[in-house]
Scaffold this active site. Structure first.
Site, PDB file in Angstrom:
ATOM      1  CE1 TYR A  19     -10.418   6.403 -39.927  1.00  0.00           C
ATOM      2  CE2 TYR A  19     -11.022   7.934 -38.203  1.00  0.00           C
ATOM      3  CZ  TYR A  19     -11.376   7.125 -39.263  1.00  0.00           C
ATOM      4  OH  TYR A  19     -12.685   7.046 -39.651  1.00  0.00           O
ATOM      5  CE1 TYR A 147     -15.524  10.196 -40.753  1.00  0.00           C
ATOM      6  CE2 TYR A 147     -16.416  11.922 -39.343  1.00  0.00           C
ATOM      7  CZ  TYR A 147     -15.816  10.682 -39.488  1.00  0.00           C
ATOM      8  OH  TYR A 147     -15.527   9.933 -38.374  1.00  0.00           O
ATOM      9  CG  ASP A 248     -23.382  15.328 -40.104  1.00  0.00           C
ATOM     10  OD1 ASP A 248     -23.206  16.082 -39.129  1.00  0.00           O
ATOM     11  OD2 ASP A 248     -22.718  14.295 -40.304  1.00  0.00           O
ATOM     12  CE  LYS A 277     -16.072  16.602 -35.020  1.00  0.00           C
ATOM     13  NZ  LYS A 277     -16.593  15.838 -36.152  1.00  0.00           N
TER      14      LYS A 277
HETATM   15  C1  LIG Z   1     -17.116  14.514 -36.404  1.00  0.00           C
HETATM   16  C2  LIG Z   1     -18.277  14.328 -37.281  1.00  0.00           C
HETATM   17  C3  LIG Z   1     -19.164  13.239 -37.120  1.00  0.00           C
HETATM   18  C4  LIG Z   1     -18.919  12.150 -36.109  1.00  0.00           C
HETATM   19  O1  LIG Z   1     -18.952  12.606 -34.791  1.00  0.00           O
HETATM   20  P1  LIG Z   1     -18.254  11.729 -33.629  1.00  0.00           P
HETATM   21  O2  LIG Z   1     -18.564  12.507 -32.386  1.00  0.00           O
HETATM   22  O3  LIG Z   1     -16.794  11.671 -33.956  1.00  0.00           O
HETATM   23  O4  LIG Z   1     -18.885  10.392 -33.646  1.00  0.00           O
HETATM   24  C5  LIG Z   1     -20.245  13.157 -37.963  1.00  0.00           C
HETATM   25  N1  LIG Z   1     -20.477  14.086 -38.901  1.00  0.00           N
HETATM   26  C6  LIG Z   1     -19.668  15.155 -39.077  1.00  0.00           C
HETATM   27  C7  LIG Z   1     -19.991  16.169 -40.122  1.00  0.00           C
HETATM   28  C8  LIG Z   1     -18.527  15.295 -38.281  1.00  0.00           C
HETATM   29  O5  LIG Z   1     -17.706  16.332 -38.482  1.00  0.00           O
END
Ligand SMILES: *Cc1c(COP(=O)(O)O)cnc(C)c1O
Length: 427
Positions: A19, A147, A248, A277
């Site tokens: 970004y 997100y 997610d 992550k």
């Molecule tokens: C960071 C994140 C993503 C994306 O993961 P990347 O490894 O950056 O592609 C998707 N969903 C959530 C909730 C996240 O925190």
């Protein structure tokens, strides 16, 4: 070798950062090494990492157990293709993930990043309905302030304003956005919070393959902690309306919210779950999409006969071996007690921030805390202030937040919270 000034000048001119603009007008700090909770800068300064390298390195940097797992795996092979071949690291890690996640999740699809694990989840949901003879179910229901990553399908489910959807309007699939939950984590549940989600299901379920959202904690969309009953009701409603549920857990997974997975607060199991992550403890990029037998078994009888996805570096043995070691490490101590101690200290240390003029709200859950300001922060001025105080934080929007490694000591955490207070007081 280039001097430090040359390094920074070359970086500014040629290397794109997350970004960021090009050339990059914002300061970047060259890192020499990292150890435990500390990032060592090339100029000799040492920073306590208050955000675990974007929420990943839960056990700190350069951990001997993770290094040993990586070294042992490198001696054997760092990579081999996954089409037609398999290996112990991937199978052992898949088994571990199945054991740790809710019981119905039995099948693991490995990928290289969180965004791709979300793409995989969304594609899986669409293809599932195709397999079941309902090819019109191709859209997604999500909630505002979410997100899910930066690739196109993932981005289509991100908050449309934060994600600047208008820039990509011709290219992004239009999803259905329910109002963001308003009832907070510890408040009294109110059924009207789920109304907008429910209405969209009632009206549009014929077109919706799945609902996708972050359970209990909306992280990058504003560090919002909402009521687990929302998640439980959403899960119930999805079942009633023949819509799959994708959770997610990329940010919340592996203990960050105070439960191993945030869906445990609602005591539900999604149809599909994304993790990433903290999976490898911040060692390298790895993500996974998990699903149930009910879903996976439809693929062999569908039109394609297979699930139409297969990344080149799928199931990378090095990443799998390190991730397995990281999860074994997580199981080897009382991580929940540690995360709860972090939560208690975050709440206590940050409470005085509430009285500051610039501060609108102070909140913490698990090893996550946020100070919400009245106005957006200017990263170019705020970042160096934190660095001067020996801490690494990366504020965004109106938020100063911390998500420290679980191995952080109380005095180190206090250095972080003191820096947040002093920066918030200076605004
Ligand atoms: C960071 C994140 C993503 C994306 O993961 P990347 O490894 O950056 O592609 C998707 N969903 C959530 C909730 C996240 O925190």
């Amino acid at each position: 070798m280039d001097s430090l000034e040359q390094l920074v000048a070359l970086d500014r001119q040629h290397v794109w950062h997350p970004y960021a603009a090009m050339p990059n007008p914002l300061p970047v700090f060259p890192v020499k090494s990292a150890q435990g909770v500390r990032i060592e800068l090339e100029d000799g300064r040492s920073l306590i990492d208050g955000i675990s390298s974007w929420w990943t390195c839960i056990h700190g940097y350069n951990h001997p157990k993770l290094n040993a797992a990586a070294q042992a795996q490198i001696e054997k092979m760092s990579h081999v293709m996954f089409g037609g071949l398999t290996h112990r690291p991937a199978v052992d890690l898949a088994k571990k993930l199945i054991d740790l996640t809710p019981a119905e999740l039995q099948h693991v699809f490995f990928s290289d990043s969180g965004s791709v694990s979300v793409e995989v989840a969304m594609k899986m949901a669409v293809q599932y309905w195709h397999n079941r003879g309902r090819p019109k179910k191709t859209h997604f229901l999500t909630i505002r302030n979410g997100y899910h990553g930066d690739t196109f399908a993932a981005m289509s489910a991100c908050d449309p304003i934060n994600g600047m959807h208008h820039l990509f309007s011709g290219l992004l699939q239009q999803q259905y956005f329910a109002d963001a939950p308003q009832v907070r984590f510890a408040q009294t549940w109110q059924e009207k919070d789920i109304e907008s989600f429910k209405r969209l299901l009632e009206e549009k379920s014929d077109r919706i393959a799945a609902a996708i959202f972050e359970p209990v904690v909306q992280n990058a969309g504003g560090v919002r902690f909402y009521h687990p009953e929302y998640v439980r009701r959403a899960s119930e409603l999805c079942k009633q309306h023949d819509v799959l549920l994708i959770l997610d857990e990329i940010a919340t997974g592996f203990g960050r919210s105070g439960k191993l997975f945030a869906c445990e607060y609602a005591d539900i199991c999604p149809d599909i779950m994304c993790v990433g992550k903290a999976l490898s403890g911040g060692f390298m990029s790895l993500a996974a999409t998990l699903t149930t037998t009910h879903i996976s078994e439809t693929f062999s009888t569908g039109e394609a006969g297979v699930f139409m996805h297969g990344p080149t570096f799928m199931g990378n043995p090095l990443a799998c071996a390190v991730s397995l070691a990281n999860l074994e490490l997580l199981e080897s101590y009382d991580w929940q007690k540690k995360v709860m101690q972090i939560e208690a200290q975050l709440k206590e240390d940050l409470a005085p921030c509430q009285a500051l003029a610039a501060v609108k709200d102070v909140r913490a859950l698990g090893a996550i805390a946020a100070i919400e300001l009245h106005n957006p922060v200017d990263i170019a001025t705020v970042q160096p202030l934190f660095v001067e105080q020996g801490v690494w934080l990366r504020p965004f929007g109106k938020l100063l937040y911390t998500m420290p490694p679980y191995v952080i000591q109380p005095d180190e955490l206090n250095t972080i919270t003191a820096a947040i207070y002093s920066v918030a007081a200076s605004l």
